[in-house]
Design a protein around this motif. Structure first.
Motif, PDB file in Angstrom:
ATOM      1  N   ARG A 205       2.388  15.391  -1.481  1.00 48.41           N
ATOM      2  CA  ARG A 205       3.082  14.815  -0.327  1.00 48.41           C
ATOM      3  C   ARG A 205       2.462  13.450  -0.035  1.00 48.41           C
ATOM      4  N   VAL A 206       3.243  12.552   0.545  1.00 52.15           N
ATOM      5  CA  VAL A 206       2.742  11.226   0.915  1.00 52.15           C
ATOM      6  C   VAL A 206       2.745  11.105   2.431  1.00 52.15           C
TER       7      VAL A 206
ATOM      8  N   ARG B 150      10.988   5.927   5.967  1.00 48.19           N
ATOM      9  CA  ARG B 150      12.111   6.805   5.628  1.00 48.19           C
ATOM     10  C   ARG B 150      12.063   7.206   4.154  1.00 48.19           C
ATOM     11  N   LEU B 151      11.653   6.268   3.287  1.00 52.72           N
ATOM     12  CA  LEU B 151      11.529   6.595   1.874  1.00 52.72           C
ATOM     13  C   LEU B 151      10.454   7.655   1.659  1.00 52.72           C
ATOM     14  N   ALA B 152       9.343   7.555   2.396  1.00 52.28           N
ATOM     15  CA  ALA B 152       8.291   8.564   2.278  1.00 52.28           C
ATOM     16  C   ALA B 152       8.789   9.927   2.737  1.00 52.28           C
ATOM     17  N   ARG B 153       9.547   9.953   3.843  1.00 49.15           N
ATOM     18  CA  ARG B 153      10.094  11.240   4.298  1.00 49.15           C
ATOM     19  C   ARG B 153      11.064  11.815   3.268  1.00 49.15           C
ATOM     20  N   ASP B 154      11.893  10.967   2.691  1.00 48.53           N
ATOM     21  CA  ASP B 154      12.823  11.450   1.666  1.00 48.53           C
ATOM     22  C   ASP B 154      12.066  11.975   0.449  1.00 48.53           C
ATOM     23  N   PHE B 155      10.983  11.296   0.097  1.00 45.11           N
ATOM     24  CA  PHE B 155      10.172  11.776  -1.035  1.00 45.11           C
ATOM     25  C   PHE B 155       9.593  13.150  -0.733  1.00 45.11           C
ATOM     26  N   ASN B 156       9.083  13.328   0.475  1.00 47.95           N
ATOM     27  CA  ASN B 156       8.508  14.629   0.834  1.00 47.95           C
ATOM     28  C   ASN B 156       9.567  15.727   0.813  1.00 47.95           C
ATOM     29  N   ARG B 157      10.779  15.382   1.272  1.00 50.46           N
ATOM     30  CA  ARG B 157      11.859  16.379   1.213  1.00 50.46           C
ATOM     31  C   ARG B 157      12.214  16.715  -0.237  1.00 50.46           C
ATOM     32  N   LEU B 158      12.221  15.682  -1.074  1.00 52.10           N
ATOM     33  CA  LEU B 158      12.506  15.925  -2.491  1.00 52.10           C
ATOM     34  C   LEU B 158      11.440  16.815  -3.107  1.00 52.10           C
TER      35      LEU B 158
ATOM     36  N   VAL C 281       0.824  -1.211   0.000  1.00 50.58           N
ATOM     37  CA  VAL C 281       0.000   0.000   0.000  1.00 50.58           C
ATOM     38  C   VAL C 281       0.859   1.262   0.000  1.00 50.58           C
ATOM     39  N   PRO C 282       1.850   1.407   0.909  1.00 51.91           N
ATOM     40  CA  PRO C 282       2.694   2.617   0.845  1.00 51.91           C
ATOM     41  C   PRO C 282       3.525   2.702  -0.425  1.00 51.91           C
ATOM     42  N   VAL C 283       3.895   1.551  -0.994  1.00 46.99           N
ATOM     43  CA  VAL C 283       4.659   1.575  -2.248  1.00 46.99           C
ATOM     44  C   VAL C 283       3.793   2.113  -3.380  1.00 46.99           C
ATOM     45  N   ARG C 284       2.528   1.691  -3.402  1.00 48.73           N
ATOM     46  CA  ARG C 284       1.624   2.219  -4.438  1.00 48.73           C
ATOM     47  C   ARG C 284       1.403   3.721  -4.255  1.00 48.73           C
ATOM     48  N   ARG C 285       1.273   4.143  -2.988  1.00 50.61           N
ATOM     49  CA  ARG C 285       1.112   5.583  -2.761  1.00 50.61           C
ATOM     50  C   ARG C 285       2.330   6.346  -3.271  1.00 50.61           C
ATOM     51  N   LEU C 286       3.514   5.815  -3.005  1.00 51.92           N
ATOM     52  CA  LEU C 286       4.730   6.473  -3.480  1.00 51.92           C
ATOM     53  C   LEU C 286       4.794   6.480  -4.999  1.00 51.92           C
ATOM     54  N   ALA C 287       4.374   5.385  -5.632  1.00 55.24           N
ATOM     55  CA  ALA C 287       4.412   5.327  -7.094  1.00 55.24           C
ATOM     56  C   ALA C 287       3.459   6.361  -7.696  1.00 55.24           C
ATOM     57  N   GLN C 288       2.244   6.461  -7.155  1.00 63.73           N
ATOM     58  CA  GLN C 288       1.299   7.449  -7.658  1.00 63.73           C
ATOM     59  C   GLN C 288       1.801   8.878  -7.440  1.00 63.73           C
ATOM     60  N   ALA C 289       2.364   9.124  -6.236  1.00 62.03           N
ATOM     61  CA  ALA C 289       2.893  10.456  -5.957  1.00 62.03           C
ATOM     62  C   ALA C 289       4.074  10.783  -6.861  1.00 62.03           C
ATOM     63  N   THR C 290       4.902   9.785  -7.167  1.00 58.23           N
ATOM     64  CA  THR C 290       6.049  10.017  -8.043  1.00 58.23           C
ATOM     65  C   THR C 290       5.597  10.400  -9.445  1.00 58.23           C
ATOM     66  N   ARG C 291       4.541   9.733  -9.937  1.00 59.61           N
ATOM     67  CA  ARG C 291       4.017  10.104 -11.265  1.00 59.61           C
ATOM     68  C   ARG C 291       3.497  11.536 -11.264  1.00 59.61           C
ATOM     69  N   ARG C 292       2.802  11.920 -10.198  1.00 61.47           N
ATOM     70  CA  ARG C 292       2.299  13.292 -10.134  1.00 61.47           C
ATOM     71  C   ARG C 292       3.460  14.287 -10.014  1.00 61.47           C
ATOM     72  N   LEU C 293       4.496  13.895  -9.267  1.00 62.19           N
ATOM     73  CA  LEU C 293       5.668  14.770  -9.146  1.00 62.19           C
ATOM     74  C   LEU C 293       6.356  14.938 -10.496  1.00 62.19           C
ATOM     75  N   ALA C 294       6.448  13.834 -11.246  1.00 56.84           N
ATOM     76  CA  ALA C 294       7.069  13.909 -12.574  1.00 56.84           C
ATOM     77  C   ALA C 294       6.250  14.764 -13.528  1.00 56.84           C
ATOM     78  N   ASP C 295       4.933  14.853 -13.277  1.00 54.62           N
ATOM     79  CA  ASP C 295       4.065  15.685 -14.112  1.00 54.62           C
ATOM     80  C   ASP C 295       4.083  17.152 -13.688  1.00 54.62           C
ATOM     81  N   GLY C 296       4.863  17.478 -12.670  1.00 59.38           N
ATOM     82  CA  GLY C 296       4.995  18.882 -12.273  1.00 59.38           C
ATOM     83  C   GLY C 296       4.194  19.290 -11.066  1.00 59.38           C
ATOM     84  N   ASP C 297       3.535  18.347 -10.390  1.00 57.77           N
ATOM     85  CA  ASP C 297       2.779  18.676  -9.191  1.00 57.77           C
ATOM     86  C   ASP C 297       3.723  18.618  -7.993  1.00 57.77           C
ATOM     87  N   PHE C 298       4.424  19.707  -7.719  1.00 47.90           N
ATOM     88  CA  PHE C 298       5.425  19.728  -6.659  1.00 47.90           C
ATOM     89  C   PHE C 298       4.807  19.882  -5.269  1.00 47.90           C
TER      90      PHE C 298
END
Length: 475
Positions: A209-210, A220-228, A189-206
């Motif tokens: 957050r997850v 920790r990966l989710a926190r790193d994603f939010n920092r990114l 479930v958290p991996v899917r959330r990260l994958a969906q958020a990554t696609r939105r981030l790649a589309d320019g939705d900065f």
């Protein structure tokens, strides 16, 4: 089901559970077989002991094995008295239905006396019949595995246990499949959330957050994603501000140049020394802005040329102060200096001169007249500390961290009216970091702004003089 990480994780967990279930089933089966053989062997030994005692008593009473000669009932009687026959083999009167076919009695020399005859070479367990410490005969019994095969009750018991074992294994596999599917979905479930958020981030939705879950690797990966995402949003905002500020900075001198040139073309202004000086001033402003931008782009690319060598920072600071002394006096600012002699630093002399010039130019441009600017340099806590502090106006505390951003200038008191491109402090930060130091902004005890730069000492001599700069702070 399409190939996905959910399917792969499900199959991996399921395969592991199946292997574990089969291994447990085989281990239980092996343990049962071994324990069942031991049970049969122990039961047979107890019966053989009882039968051997009964036969030994008859042997002593009759003085030999003659009581068995031609009398099958004596063998049956011995079996009944010894309780060799199992309770399930007895009829209602307590008598066995017939002599058990599996135990044989032979004399000390191996001659047959009673029971079923044994063919030569057949595997048998030998149990002695002892009288006065000597073996007068032997009871021959099949091994436990053969007795279990020949015993209908034992066979039924073994069959039921075998079926129960594999039924349990089958149910365990089904349960493992269900648990594996649930675990695979839950863990991903958290991996899917990260994958969906990554696609939105790649589309320019900065702004995406997850949710940060448990403090594990995925958390920790989710926190790193939010920092990114935060960093990308900040960089996008700074890029927009940079473009807006750059367009403004370039438009102002270009507009002035255009107006001046048009005035000269239309004959509204004479091409005298004042007009040429105004043009030269605006051209110089554009040149400095372009140079500053080039410096920052080279710093970002790591292409700035730094030629490090040991140098006397104290002498370098003194020369920088002497160079601006007259300009400060004309601006109505008192320039104070407190420089500890002999400060040694490994650095690029040209870049450090640029750093000092930018810091002093910043105070000169943004300090109200009459005012004071103080530069102090000394050792403290094993580091070289250089500080430029000025009088009013000051900077709001929430704006201090942004002073080193490109083209950022505090509005109102320290505004664009004072000139400058807003790149000087950004260049200072780049130079300080290239020399392994740190730069920070803070309120000045003089009422304005203080810029502090700290470098590690070039040698160990500075630790002994640490108290000198601390004493200056307390003044």
């Amino acid at each position: 089901m399409r190939s996905s990480i959910t399917l792969k994780l499900f199959l991996a967990i399921l395969a592991t559970c199946i292997v574990v279930a089969l291994a447990m089933g085989m281990a239980v089966r092996y343990s049962f077989d071994s324990g069942f053989d031991d049970y049969i062997r122990e039961r047979e030994n107890q019966r053989l002991d009882s039968l051997a005692l009964t036969l030994a008593a008859d042997y002593v009473e009759t003085g030999g094995w003659g009581f068995l000669a031609g009398r099958g009932d004596r063998w049956e009687r011995s079996l009944r008295l010894s309780r060799y026959a199992r309770p399930g083999d007895r009829d209602r009167r307590g008598a066995p239905p017939g002599p058990p076919p599996r135990v044989t009695l032979v004399d000390a020399e191996g001659g047959w006396l009673a029971g079923p005859r044994v063919r030569p070479g057949a595997e048998r367990i030998r149990h002695p019949v002892t009288v006065d410490g000597r073996s007068v005969g032997w009871l021959l019994s099949p091994p436990p595995r053969l007795m279990a095969v020949n015993d209908e009750i034992d066979q039924r018991f073994q069959s039921r246990q075998l079926r129960a074992t594999w039924v349990i294994v089958g149910l365990s596999v089904l349960l493992a499949a269900l648990v594996s599917l649930l675990l695979a979905r839950l863990l991903l479930v958290p991996v899917r959330r990260l994958a969906q958020a990554t696609r939105r981030l790649a589309d320019g939705d900065f702004d995406i957050r997850v949710r940060v879950g448990a403090p594990d690797e995925l958390g920790r990966l989710a926190r790193d994603f939010n920092r990114l995402a935060h960093s990308l949003a900040r960089n996008a905002r700074l890029r927009r501000e940079l473009m807006a500020d750059m367009s403004h900075e370039l438009r102002t001198p270009l507009a002035i140049l255009r107006g001046e040139i048009e005035a000269l073309q239309d004959g509204l202004r004479a091409p005298d020394e004042a007009a040429l000086a105004s043009l030269a001033h605006e051209i110089g402003r554009l040149h400095r802005l372009v140079d500053d931008l080039r410096e920052l782009s080279l710093a970002d690319a790591g292409a700035l040329d730094y030629r490090m060598r040991p140098l006397d920072l104290s002498a370098l600071v003194e020369r920088a102060l002497d160079a601006v002394q007259d300009r400060y006096a004309r601006a109505g600012l008192a320039l104070e200096r407190d420089i500890e002699p002999g400060l040694r630093l490994s650095g690029d002399e040209r870049r450090l001169e640029q750093l000092l010039a930018n810091l002093l130019e910043n105070s000169l441009r943004y300090t109200d007249s009459p005012g004071r600017v103080r530069l102090r340099a000394g050792r403290r806590d094993g580091r070289i500390v250089l500080e430029v502090a000025d009088t009013a106006p000051s900077v709001a505390p929430d704006q201090l961290p942004r002073l080193f951003d490109r083209l950022y200038r505090v509005e109102f008191s320290r505004s664009r009216l004072h000139g400058g491109s807003g790149l000087g402090l950004a260049i200072c930060r780049s130079i300080v970091q290239a020399h392994g130091g740190e730069i920070s902004a803070m309120p000045s005890d003089l009422g304005g702004l203080a810029i502090r730069v700290e470098w590690p000492l070039a040698d160990d001599r500075g630790a002994d003089a640490a108290d000198g700069f601390t004493a200056m702070d307390e003044e």
